[in-house]
Structures are given as C-alpha cells and as structure tokens.
Design an enzyme around this catalytic site. Structure first.
Site, PDB file in Angstrom:
ATOM      1  N   SER A 124      -0.241   1.283   9.181  1.00  0.00           N
ATOM      2  CA  SER A 124       0.148   0.822   7.847  1.00  0.00           C
ATOM      3  C   SER A 124       1.088  -0.364   7.942  1.00  0.00           C
ATOM      4  CB  SER A 124       0.857   1.967   7.118  1.00  0.00           C
ATOM      5  OG  SER A 124       1.491   1.493   5.947  1.00  0.00           O
ATOM      6  N   TYR A 149       7.208   9.120   6.855  1.00  0.00           N
ATOM      7  CA  TYR A 149       5.772   8.807   6.934  1.00  0.00           C
ATOM      8  C   TYR A 149       5.578   7.526   7.750  1.00  0.00           C
ATOM      9  CZ  TYR A 149       1.757   6.071   5.407  1.00  0.00           C
ATOM     10  OH  TYR A 149       0.669   5.232   5.394  1.00  0.00           O
ATOM     11  N   LYS A 153       3.806   6.555  11.694  1.00  0.00           N
ATOM     12  CA  LYS A 153       2.858   5.478  12.024  1.00  0.00           C
ATOM     13  C   LYS A 153       3.411   4.627  13.172  1.00  0.00           C
ATOM     14  CE  LYS A 153      -0.275   6.355   8.892  1.00  0.00           C
ATOM     15  NZ  LYS A 153      -1.513   7.015   9.330  1.00  0.00           N
TER      16      LYS A 153
HETATM   17  C1  UD1 Z   1       3.328   2.759  -0.248  1.00  0.00           C
HETATM   18  C2  UD1 Z   1       3.846   2.770   1.175  1.00  0.00           C
HETATM   19  C3  UD1 Z   1       2.730   2.485   2.138  1.00  0.00           C
HETATM   20  C4  UD1 Z   1       1.562   3.382   1.896  1.00  0.00           C
HETATM   21  C5  UD1 Z   1       1.092   3.164   0.471  1.00  0.00           C
HETATM   22  C6  UD1 Z   1      -0.131   3.962   0.146  1.00  0.00           C
HETATM   23  C7  UD1 Z   1       6.095   2.000   1.745  1.00  0.00           C
HETATM   24  C8  UD1 Z   1       7.002   0.841   1.872  1.00  0.00           C
HETATM   25  N1  UD1 Z   1       4.868   1.743   1.329  1.00  0.00           N
HETATM   26  O1  UD1 Z   1       3.050   1.400  -0.571  1.00  0.00           O
HETATM   27  O2  UD1 Z   1       3.179   2.690   3.452  1.00  0.00           O
HETATM   28  O3  UD1 Z   1       0.546   3.083   2.808  1.00  0.00           O
HETATM   29  O4  UD1 Z   1       2.168   3.529  -0.383  1.00  0.00           O
HETATM   30  O5  UD1 Z   1       0.114   5.324   0.230  1.00  0.00           O
HETATM   31  O6  UD1 Z   1       6.484   3.108   1.988  1.00  0.00           O
HETATM   32  N2  UD1 Z   1       4.440   1.101  -8.933  1.00  0.00           N
HETATM   33  C9  UD1 Z   1       4.795   1.201 -10.258  1.00  0.00           C
HETATM   34  N3  UD1 Z   1       4.528   2.376 -10.911  1.00  0.00           N
HETATM   35  C10 UD1 Z   1       3.917   3.444 -10.295  1.00  0.00           C
HETATM   36  C11 UD1 Z   1       3.564   3.327  -8.934  1.00  0.00           C
HETATM   37  C12 UD1 Z   1       3.853   2.128  -8.279  1.00  0.00           C
HETATM   38  O7  UD1 Z   1       5.332   0.274 -10.854  1.00  0.00           O
HETATM   39  O8  UD1 Z   1       3.729   4.486 -10.954  1.00  0.00           O
HETATM   40  C13 UD1 Z   1       4.695  -0.178  -8.215  1.00  0.00           C
HETATM   41  C14 UD1 Z   1       5.597  -0.075  -7.007  1.00  0.00           C
HETATM   42  O9  UD1 Z   1       6.939  -0.206  -7.383  1.00  0.00           O
HETATM   43  C15 UD1 Z   1       5.079  -1.211  -6.128  1.00  0.00           C
HETATM   44  C16 UD1 Z   1       3.589  -1.272  -6.446  1.00  0.00           C
HETATM   45  O10 UD1 Z   1       3.452  -0.633  -7.724  1.00  0.00           O
HETATM   46  O11 UD1 Z   1       5.661  -2.435  -6.511  1.00  0.00           O
HETATM   47  C17 UD1 Z   1       2.706  -0.573  -5.438  1.00  0.00           C
HETATM   48  O12 UD1 Z   1       3.195   0.749  -5.217  1.00  0.00           O
HETATM   49  P1  UD1 Z   1       2.341   1.852  -4.422  1.00  0.00           P
HETATM   50  O13 UD1 Z   1       0.945   1.855  -4.917  1.00  0.00           O
HETATM   51  O14 UD1 Z   1       3.102   3.142  -4.482  1.00  0.00           O
HETATM   52  O15 UD1 Z   1       2.292   1.313  -2.926  1.00  0.00           O
HETATM   53  P2  UD1 Z   1       3.478   0.804  -1.967  1.00  0.00           P
HETATM   54  O16 UD1 Z   1       4.783   1.359  -2.375  1.00  0.00           O
HETATM   55  O17 UD1 Z   1       3.352  -0.659  -1.827  1.00  0.00           O
END
Ligand code: UD1
Length: 336
Positions: A124, A149, A153
C-alpha cells in the site's frame, strides 16, 4: 502451472482473478471468507465462463496450505489475504500483526518447501508514511507508518526483501496501491464492505443508493485545491491488469522490486462527489465534518516505474470509476 490467489474472493482479488482467467491463466483461490462472500466465486465463473478451484482455508493454517500445494501445481502466488481496516488496526493491533504477518510467513515457508519462487504482494501507498513529499517515488526512504495496518505492510515488505537477499531464486514484486475504486463493468462483482464503510467511495455509493443519509466530508481546510483531501484513485480493473503485468515481470526476474500502482493524478473529495453525481445523475448529500485523525492532506503516485518495468499505466478515467461503481451498487444494493 497455476497461480494461487490468497484472498482471491476479496475486492481486489476477485477482479484480478477475472483478469488472469481472461488472459488464459489457471487460477486457484485460498480464502477463508472472513471478509468476503462465496457468491463471488459464482460471479467470477459467470463473467469469465471459466472454472477456478477454491480452498476455503486460512492462509495461516500451515497443514491446510501444504495440502493445497501438494494437490495443485502452483507456479506463482499473489498474496492479497489480510486485514485492511486502518481504524480497526489501531484498536486491535495485536490481531492485525498476528494475522497479517503470520499468514505471510506461513505462506512463504510453504512456498519454499514446494520450490515456488514467484510472489506478488499486495502492499500500500501507506508505507510512504507522513514525511515523504508528493508525488511518492519508490526510491524514497520508508521509515514508518501512521497505523498498525500500515506497519504490517511495511514489515512484510521488509520480510520479503530479506527473503530475497537470502534466496537468489526468489522473485518478489511489492505492489504499492494508491486508492482502488470502481467495479467490473459487468456490474457483477464489486466492493462489498461489511457494516458502515470507512473508505470514501463505498460510503458515497451507499449514500447514493439511500442506505446512508449523508456523506461526511472530513475537513475542508487542507492546503489543497478546494480544501478537501486529495488522493490518487485507480480503477480496480486497471489495478487487476497491473497484477497480471507484475506476475509476468516476476516470471522473468529475481529479487524484490517495489512498484507504485496509481494514476499519478490527484482528485479531491468534492471532485469525487461532484463527478459521481454528474455521471450517474444521482444526488449525494454531504456535510463538512472535522478532519479525520491520521489523514494526510494530499498524496498521489509517481507512476513512471510501473510504466518502465511493467509496461503498465492506468487507463480508465474518474468518470469510468464512478459509472462502474454505481452500476455495481445500484444493481446490488445489498452487496452479494
Ligand atoms: C486509507 C489508508 C490506505 C488504505 C486505504 C484503503 C492511510 C494513510 N491510508 O486511505 O492505506 O489502503 O484507506 O483501505 O492509512 N473521506 C471523507 N469521508 C469519508 C471517508 C473518506 O471525506 O467518509 C476522505 C478522507 O478524508 C480522504 C479521502 O476521502 O481525504 C479518501 O479516504 P479513504 O477512502 O478512507 O482512503 P485513504 O484514507 O486515502
């Protein structure tokens, strides 16, 4: 010789399975269905018209794995099986370390016993941690992660590099995924998280289909294009093709190679929400919430190495990702 997919019934595993079957590979799946559904297997067969042998076993169960390797002629392994929820890993770190590392060690020991040397690992972008500048390049120092997590990795990457240093026959590709989204264009397989989704796109899809009332956008005061978080989203079918390319690379090389699988482009949360609404003509109500702990403002890949070594680039657009995700979600509102 067959390809073993551990966790092959999961989101990325099932899409990779379809891609490999379509390319003419014979595939065996080991999956204990702890976070996936047996129905996935029927759908894979339906899409490809091909058969796949399935072992409903835990990869950390050494005797069961030995039985699999003695019954099947395995030539290479793609290792997807593992726990993957960031938040849960902070609450249950020992469970994450035990499961993810134990399964990998068991798998490597059994591979060694049966003389199998080709290995592709589901890593990842989280291994880049919080101190590297963007875009992330494979040569950057990997010094630490923000959650257990991610540490699993990173630790498994190290285990695999050490194993390669000791065994010159071993060939390992460490695929560092960015943010996989979307679904197979047939709408028959896709991401099916249990409970309330943690990740952005599954949450958006559940709001759009009416299963959840509103998306919370975690922060709009980041130093990004519109204040919301920016990520490198990649269509899961492109990602699956990246695995097929990595497998072909592993066949002809030895040693450990870390390779980013990303598009090289960043998209903000609001850009995602607006694109999803527009291409699918469906509203996605949202509200701005405080920042989520541990989130980075922005990251995306330098995708040059995958192009050079694997002759692979992400081809599908954000519109494709949003359309295919909705096709899956609207036709399977309750998942499998
Ligand atoms: C996270 C993990 C990554 C993992 C991936 C998929 C970290 C740094 N990253 O990525 O290792 O592989 O999940 O499981 O630990 N967001 C919202 N509202 C929501 C959900 C997300 O605004 O309800 C935003 C987050 O703040 C972020 C973006 O959407 O800016 C993407 O979030 P998300 O899909 O959870 O993935 P990551 O955090 O990038």
């Amino acid at each position: 010789m067959k390809v073993l997919l551990t966790g092959g019934a999961g989101y990325i595993g099932s899409h990779t399975c379809v891609e490999l079957l379509n390319q003419g590979y014979e595939v065996v799946i080991a999956d204990d269905f702890s976070n996936s559904k047996p129905e996935v297997i029927n759908r894979i067969k339906e899409i490809t018209g091909k058969d796949v042998d399935v072992y409903p076993i835990d990869v950390a169960d050494k005797n069961a794995m030995k039985k699999l390797f003695s019954e099947q002629s395995i030539g290479s392994v793609i290792h997807f099986a593992g726990y993957k929820a960031v938040g849960e890993s902070c609450q249950k770190p020992l469970m994450y370390y035990r499961n993810n590392i134990d399964a990998t060690l068991t798998l490597l020991e059994v591979m060694e016993e049966f003389g199998v040397n080709k290995f592709v690992f589901s890593s990842s972008a989280t291994v880049y941690g919080e101190n590297n500048p963007i875009p992330y390049v494979e040569t950057m120092p990997i010094t630490g992660c923000t959650n257990p997590y991610g540490w699993t990795k990173l630790m498994i990457e190290q285990i695999l590099k050490d194993a390669c240093a000791a065994n010159k026959e071993l060939s390992v590709v460490l695929l560092r995924y960015f943010n996989p989204i979307g679904a197979h264009p047939s709408g028959r397989i896709g991401e099916d998280p249990s409970g309330i989704p943690n990740n952005l796109l599954p949450y958006v899809a559940k709001v759009a289909v009416g299963k959840l009332p509103k998306l919370g956008v975690f922060g709009n005061d980041y130093p990004t294009v519109d204040g919301t978080g920016v990520r490198d989203y990649i269509h899961v079918v492109d990602l699956a093709k990246g695995h097929a390319a990595a497998l072909a690379y592993a066949e002809n090389h030895t040693g450990a190679e870390a390779i980013n699988l990303g598009s090289g482009k960043g998209h903000s949360v609001l850009e995602i929400v607006n694109t999803f609404s527009r291409v699918n003509n469906v509203p996605v109500p949202y509200e701005i919430k405080p920042r989520r702990e541990g989130d980075l403002p922005e990251f995306y890949a330098n995708a040059e190495k995958a192009k050079e070594l694997l002759d692979w680039t992400a081809e599908l657009t954000l519109e494709d990702m949003c359309r295919d995700l909705w096709n899956w979600q609207s036709n399977n509102p309750d998942g499998y």
